[in-house]
Design a protein around this motif. Sequence first.
Motif, PDB file in Angstrom:
ATOM      1  N   LEU A  20       0.895  -1.154   0.021  1.00  0.00           N
ATOM      2  CA  LEU A  20       0.136   0.034  -0.016  1.00  0.00           C
ATOM      3  C   LEU A  20       1.046   1.241   0.047  1.00  0.00           C
ATOM      4  O   LEU A  20       0.708   2.399  -0.841  1.00  0.00           O
TER       5      LEU A  20
ATOM      6  N   VAL B 164       0.444   3.980  -3.057  1.00  0.00           N
ATOM      7  CA  VAL B 164      -0.075   5.293  -2.995  1.00  0.00           C
ATOM      8  C   VAL B 164       0.554   6.266  -2.336  1.00  0.00           C
ATOM      9  O   VAL B 164       0.399   7.416  -2.099  1.00  0.00           O
TER      10      VAL B 164
ATOM     11  N   ARG C 214      -0.509   9.113   1.862  1.00  0.00           N
ATOM     12  CA  ARG C 214      -2.017   8.631   1.827  1.00  0.00           C
ATOM     13  C   ARG C 214      -2.070   7.341   2.491  1.00  0.00           C
ATOM     14  O   ARG C 214      -3.097   7.109   3.091  1.00  0.00           O
ATOM     15  N   ALA C 215      -0.935   6.540   2.581  1.00  0.00           N
ATOM     16  CA  ALA C 215      -0.956   5.252   3.296  1.00  0.00           C
ATOM     17  C   ALA C 215      -1.314   5.632   4.938  1.00  0.00           C
ATOM     18  O   ALA C 215      -2.114   4.759   5.532  1.00  0.00           O
TER      19      ALA C 215
ATOM     20  N   ILE D 138      -5.033   6.743   5.268  1.00  0.00           N
ATOM     21  CA  ILE D 138      -5.959   5.520   5.297  1.00  0.00           C
ATOM     22  C   ILE D 138      -5.993   4.692   6.245  1.00  0.00           C
ATOM     23  O   ILE D 138      -6.882   4.491   7.120  1.00  0.00           O
ATOM     24  N   GLY D 139      -4.479   4.316   6.879  1.00  0.00           N
ATOM     25  CA  GLY D 139      -4.472   3.363   8.049  1.00  0.00           C
ATOM     26  C   GLY D 139      -5.198   4.416   9.241  1.00  0.00           C
ATOM     27  O   GLY D 139      -5.777   3.606  10.046  1.00  0.00           O
TER      28      GLY D 139
ATOM     29  N   THR E 284      -7.301   6.617   9.378  1.00  0.00           N
ATOM     30  CA  THR E 284      -8.881   6.814   9.382  1.00  0.00           C
ATOM     31  C   THR E 284      -9.548   5.427   9.779  1.00  0.00           C
ATOM     32  O   THR E 284     -10.529   5.536  10.436  1.00  0.00           O
ATOM     33  N   ALA E 285      -8.757   4.373   9.364  1.00  0.00           N
ATOM     34  CA  ALA E 285      -9.372   3.060   9.554  1.00  0.00           C
ATOM     35  C   ALA E 285      -9.467   2.791  11.217  1.00  0.00           C
ATOM     36  O   ALA E 285     -10.209   2.319  11.697  1.00  0.00           O
TER      37      ALA E 285
ATOM     38  N   GLY F 294      -5.698  -0.656  10.330  1.00  0.00           N
ATOM     39  CA  GLY F 294      -5.326   0.534  10.233  1.00  0.00           C
ATOM     40  C   GLY F 294      -3.985   0.896  10.862  1.00  0.00           C
ATOM     41  O   GLY F 294      -3.197   1.371  10.420  1.00  0.00           O
TER      42      GLY F 294
ATOM     43  N   PHE G 225      -1.443  -0.573   8.120  1.00  0.00           N
ATOM     44  CA  PHE G 225      -1.293   0.310   7.251  1.00  0.00           C
ATOM     45  C   PHE G 225      -0.380   1.685   7.657  1.00  0.00           C
ATOM     46  O   PHE G 225       0.384   2.026   6.916  1.00  0.00           O
ATOM     47  N   SER G 226      -0.557   2.047   8.839  1.00  0.00           N
ATOM     48  CA  SER G 226       0.150   3.517   9.229  1.00  0.00           C
ATOM     49  C   SER G 226       1.366   3.463   9.925  1.00  0.00           C
ATOM     50  O   SER G 226       2.005   4.037   9.842  1.00  0.00           O
TER      51      SER G 226
END
Length: 503
Positions: free
Chosen positions: A333, A337, A341-342, A345-346, A348-349, A378, A381-382
């Motif tokens: 990811l 992106v 952005r990763a 997204i993370g 926010t999740a 999340g 990803f983050s």
Amino acid sequence: MTATTAETPATPTGHPQCWLILGVICVAQLTVLLDNTVLNVAIPSLTTSLGASTADIQWMINAYSLVQSGLLLTAGSASDRYGRKKMLAAGLALFGLGSLAAGLAHNSVQLIAARAGMGVGGALLMTTTLAVVVQIFDDEARVKAIGIWATVNSLGFAAGPLIGGVMLDHFWWGAIFLVNIPVAVLGLVAVLALVPESKNPQGDRPDLLGALLSTVGMTGVVYAIISGPGHGWLSGHVLASAAVGVVFLGVFVRWELSIEHPMLDMHFFRNQKFIGAVAGSILVAFGMGGSLFLLTQHLQFVLGYGPLEAGLRTAPLALSVVVLNMSGVGAKLVVKVGTPRAIAIGMTANAAGLASIALLGGHSYGGTLFGLVVMGAGIAFSMPAMANAIMSAIPPEKAGVGAGVNGTLGEFGNGLGVAVLGAVLNSRFAALVPVAAASLPAALAAARSDAERGRIADAFASGLETSQLVGAVAVLAGGLLAAVLLHRAERSAAAPADAAPAA
């Protein structure tokens, strides 16, 4: 002249046993991180066995994280100068001794003091593990290695309640600390046998005064937050503590700006990439640390699960982190992106998962399960992207200091999250229930009827919901702020390169 391992911070091709060494230091790292959250599931046992109040419990948790966060920068600077292997071995030894003292504690004061001692060893471990990862891997493998290291970080926070629940189901509460001792001994042997020594002989001197100022400052601020609900936010007790904390932190900043070898170079804060990663790390740790502190109480006090049952029901969070990161989804990811952005997204999740637990998990485990899985995604990803962003914004020769900054942010955010969200819970609970009690069990014991006990339980559940929503907002704000700042930093860095051909 032939360079030695001790004189070169890293080798271009990486260490031949780098993956085995990574496994060793990840085990040591996991042990330290488990102790950030393993105590959460023991809250009811400690309340009963030691007569601990809510404030006592918060200090048992925060004594570890605050001492650790106050010493991380100094520990990182010392490892750069005196040797990362030496500091890693010393950290394991101190952590094991602190765990022994905690397991044999007879009252709240002794346990708080032992937890503070464990924080000293944890500070040495936290900084040296990431610094060693940066040193022994080449550029191509380093991103993947940091991803695994970050996965262990997240797993440590998430798996603490599960391991604590298993231990408490078979042993008394002190076993959750004594189990650290054999791990520390085995880790010490492996470190001495496998980990190469690395250091920067021209590294900066440890800033002992800076460590003292930052530790006192953070302790004062968090103590004011913990004491606020009980003493009143405008009471002299709380205002004095907050004032001491703010003054010491202000003096810390002035001191760091004035000395030749600062513990934390304040000029790093001119780097937009560094600021973005800092903001995100603090707020995600704030939300995660505080929310896990609340989640274990929600599962046991509101939904009525025992320690083992509560611990097992937090496992989906850890499992989703491990599956997504070990399968490479998180790294893919980031490549697809980009880091900003990763992270967006993370985070926010993460926020969506916390909100789901608050709004959907009040009366059944189904909503909580959904929220835990979303939170795990999340984190996967983050968090690796965030750690890599911080380390890449700091010069390689300051790897120890960079690891100290990364660890300080996580530990301070975690401790502050427990303090703030715990304070929100206490304030909301006190506003809804007229019973004067230091904890939910004490309030239920003081109730004179089943109807009153029902109102008290509902008020506590309402306080938990409010606190979890505050944590969700903090995580979302941190993610968006970090993403915007990192995106701006990348655009600023790319602008000179784009302008060069035209010139």
